[in-house]
Design a protein around this motif. Structure first.
Motif, PDB file in Angstrom:
ATOM      1  N   SER A  91       0.842  -1.192   0.000  1.00  0.00           N
ATOM      2  CA  SER A  91       0.000   0.000   0.000  1.00  0.00           C
ATOM      3  C   SER A  91       0.878   1.243   0.000  1.00  0.00           C
ATOM      4  N   ILE A  92       0.272   2.339  -0.387  1.00  0.00           N
ATOM      5  CA  ILE A  92       0.937   3.634  -0.395  1.00  0.00           C
ATOM      6  C   ILE A  92      -0.088   4.647   0.108  1.00  0.00           C
ATOM      7  N   ASN A  93       0.363   5.543   0.974  1.00  0.00           N
ATOM      8  CA  ASN A  93      -0.547   6.549   1.502  1.00  0.00           C
ATOM      9  C   ASN A  93       0.289   7.735   1.976  1.00  0.00           C
ATOM     10  N   ASN A  94       0.297   8.782   1.170  1.00  0.00           N
ATOM     11  CA  ASN A  94       0.975  10.007   1.567  1.00  0.00           C
ATOM     12  C   ASN A  94       0.084  11.188   1.192  1.00  0.00           C
ATOM     13  N   ASN A  95       0.604  12.376   1.211  1.00  0.00           N
ATOM     14  CA  ASN A  95      -0.223  13.554   0.924  1.00  0.00           C
ATOM     15  C   ASN A  95      -0.641  13.669  -0.537  1.00  0.00           C
ATOM     16  N   TRP A  96      -0.095  12.826  -1.418  1.00  0.00           N
ATOM     17  CA  TRP A  96      -0.358  12.953  -2.849  1.00  0.00           C
ATOM     18  C   TRP A  96      -0.943  11.702  -3.473  1.00  0.00           C
ATOM     19  N   LEU A  97      -0.631  10.554  -2.881  1.00  0.00           N
ATOM     20  CA  LEU A  97      -1.055   9.283  -3.470  1.00  0.00           C
ATOM     21  C   LEU A  97      -1.651   8.364  -2.414  1.00  0.00           C
ATOM     22  N   THR A  98      -2.664   7.608  -2.819  1.00  0.00           N
ATOM     23  CA  THR A  98      -3.130   6.481  -2.017  1.00  0.00           C
ATOM     24  C   THR A  98      -3.252   5.302  -2.971  1.00  0.00           C
ATOM     25  N   GLY A  99      -2.921   4.135  -2.485  1.00  0.00           N
ATOM     26  CA  GLY A  99      -3.028   2.976  -3.347  1.00  0.00           C
ATOM     27  C   GLY A  99      -2.866   1.680  -2.587  1.00  0.00           C
ATOM     28  N   CYS A 100      -3.286   0.615  -3.242  1.00  0.00           N
ATOM     29  CA  CYS A 100      -3.190  -0.706  -2.642  1.00  0.00           C
ATOM     30  C   CYS A 100      -3.085  -1.744  -3.747  1.00  0.00           C
ATOM     31  N   MET A 101      -2.307  -2.773  -3.525  1.00  0.00           N
ATOM     32  CA  MET A 101      -2.203  -3.906  -4.430  1.00  0.00           C
ATOM     33  C   MET A 101      -2.384  -5.168  -3.607  1.00  0.00           C
ATOM     34  N   THR A 102      -3.296  -6.034  -4.045  1.00  0.00           N
ATOM     35  CA  THR A 102      -3.522  -7.319  -3.376  1.00  0.00           C
ATOM     36  C   THR A 102      -3.508  -8.431  -4.408  1.00  0.00           C
ATOM     37  N   CYS A 103      -3.185  -9.629  -3.953  1.00  0.00           N
ATOM     38  CA  CYS A 103      -3.143 -10.791  -4.824  1.00  0.00           C
ATOM     39  C   CYS A 103      -3.563 -12.006  -4.009  1.00  0.00           C
ATOM     40  N   SER A 104      -4.505 -12.783  -4.539  1.00  0.00           N
ATOM     41  CA  SER A 104      -4.974 -13.966  -3.809  1.00  0.00           C
ATOM     42  C   SER A 104      -5.501 -15.014  -4.785  1.00  0.00           C
ATOM     43  N   THR A 105      -5.545 -16.242  -4.316  1.00  0.00           N
ATOM     44  CA  THR A 105      -6.124 -17.316  -5.121  1.00  0.00           C
ATOM     45  C   THR A 105      -7.611 -17.411  -4.829  1.00  0.00           C
ATOM     46  N   THR A 106      -8.343 -17.907  -5.794  1.00  0.00           N
ATOM     47  CA  THR A 106      -9.771 -18.136  -5.594  1.00  0.00           C
ATOM     48  C   THR A 106      -9.932 -19.369  -4.703  1.00  0.00           C
ATOM     49  N   PRO A 107     -11.101 -19.508  -4.061  1.00  0.00           N
ATOM     50  CA  PRO A 107     -11.293 -20.663  -3.162  1.00  0.00           C
ATOM     51  C   PRO A 107     -11.050 -22.021  -3.817  1.00  0.00           C
ATOM     52  N   ASP A 108     -11.334 -22.142  -5.112  1.00  0.00           N
ATOM     53  CA  ASP A 108     -11.115 -23.426  -5.787  1.00  0.00           C
ATOM     54  C   ASP A 108      -9.671 -23.618  -6.264  1.00  0.00           C
ATOM     55  N   GLN A 109      -8.800 -22.610  -6.004  1.00  0.00           N
ATOM     56  CA  GLN A 109      -7.374 -22.667  -6.362  1.00  0.00           C
ATOM     57  C   GLN A 109      -7.126 -22.764  -7.869  1.00  0.00           C
ATOM     58  N   ARG A 110      -8.108 -22.387  -8.700  1.00  0.00           N
ATOM     59  CA  ARG A 110      -7.959 -22.478 -10.158  1.00  0.00           C
ATOM     60  C   ARG A 110      -7.600 -21.142 -10.795  1.00  0.00           C
ATOM     61  N   SER A 111      -7.703 -20.057 -10.025  1.00  0.00           N
ATOM     62  CA  SER A 111      -7.399 -18.729 -10.555  1.00  0.00           C
ATOM     63  C   SER A 111      -6.717 -17.889  -9.493  1.00  0.00           C
ATOM     64  N   ILE A 112      -6.015 -16.881  -9.967  1.00  0.00           N
ATOM     65  CA  ILE A 112      -5.387 -15.894  -9.093  1.00  0.00           C
ATOM     66  C   ILE A 112      -5.938 -14.536  -9.493  1.00  0.00           C
ATOM     67  N   ASN A 113      -6.355 -13.761  -8.508  1.00  0.00           N
ATOM     68  CA  ASN A 113      -6.862 -12.415  -8.755  1.00  0.00           C
ATOM     69  C   ASN A 113      -5.894 -11.397  -8.174  1.00  0.00           C
ATOM     70  N   LEU A 114      -5.487 -10.470  -9.003  1.00  0.00           N
ATOM     71  CA  LEU A 114      -4.601  -9.392  -8.590  1.00  0.00           C
ATOM     72  C   LEU A 114      -5.326  -8.081  -8.835  1.00  0.00           C
ATOM     73  N   THR A 115      -5.334  -7.219  -7.833  1.00  0.00           N
ATOM     74  CA  THR A 115      -6.013  -5.937  -7.936  1.00  0.00           C
ATOM     75  C   THR A 115      -5.052  -4.833  -7.533  1.00  0.00           C
ATOM     76  N   MET A 116      -5.002  -3.779  -8.338  1.00  0.00           N
ATOM     77  CA  MET A 116      -4.174  -2.620  -8.016  1.00  0.00           C
ATOM     78  C   MET A 116      -5.004  -1.364  -8.233  1.00  0.00           C
ATOM     79  N   THR A 117      -4.994  -0.499  -7.232  1.00  0.00           N
ATOM     80  CA  THR A 117      -5.644   0.805  -7.331  1.00  0.00           C
ATOM     81  C   THR A 117      -4.677   1.850  -6.810  1.00  0.00           C
ATOM     82  N   ILE A 118      -4.530   2.929  -7.548  1.00  0.00           N
ATOM     83  CA  ILE A 118      -3.729   4.051  -7.069  1.00  0.00           C
ATOM     84  C   ILE A 118      -4.442   5.332  -7.489  1.00  0.00           C
ATOM     85  N   ALA A 119      -4.500   6.270  -6.566  1.00  0.00           N
ATOM     86  CA  ALA A 119      -5.185   7.534  -6.829  1.00  0.00           C
ATOM     87  C   ALA A 119      -4.261   8.699  -6.524  1.00  0.00           C
TER      88      ALA A 119
END
Length: 153
Positions: A91-119
């Motif tokens: 994650s990043i959080n300062n006076n100019w940027l906020t953001g987060c990146m997460t990565c996890s497997t689905t419950p069935d272990q057949r896929s991986i989901n990665l999410t990134m948001t930065i503002a």
């Protein structure tokens, strides 16, 4: 994203924003090495656009406009493969940027989901804070650039 084959691209423009959405296949994203495969999602490939070159700079900087970048990546695991390593949450959080990146497997272990948001929450960065801004953004880009590692079962 470099090397991607985009499909289903759409653009929605309103009075104060623009939203570009789409789906892409990235055939060159996977490199095999022995029993492991390394997946480079290139999720941070465009974040370099908001970095600021501080060399020789004598004044603050402006990013130009507040914006938000959201990226969702799904990696479908081939038969006989499992996730061996996922990028750590960042994650990043300062006076100019906020953001987060997460990565996890689905419950069935057949896929991986990665999410990134930065503002960009404040586009004006004072001169004395440029190094902090750049260091935080560089750390976030590096974390987002971590490969997903798959291994054969």
């Amino acid at each position: 994203m470099p090397g991607a084959r985009p499909v289903e691209i759409s653009c929605t423009v309103t009075a104060d924003s623009m939203l570009v959405t789409g789906t892409a296949t990235m055939p060159a994203a996977v490199k095999d090495a022995g029993v492991n495969s390394y997946v480079d999602t290139k999720i941070a490939s465009r974040l370099d656009n908001i970095k600021i070159d501080t060399a020789g700079r004598t004044s603050g900087a402006s990013i130009g406009f507040p914006s938000t970048i959201r990226c969702y990546v799904t990696v479908e695991l081939p038969d006989g493969m499992t996730a061996a390593h996922l990028p750590p949450e960042c994650s990043i959080n300062n006076n100019w940027l906020t953001g987060c990146m997460t990565c996890s497997t689905t419950p069935d272990q057949r896929s991986i989901n990665l999410t990134m948001t930065i503002a960009v929450t404040n586009p004006d960065i004072p001169f004395d804070m440029l190094k902090e801004y750049d260091a935080d953004l560089s750390r976030f880009i590096k974390a987002c650039g971590s490969n997903i590692v798959l291994k054969k079962l």
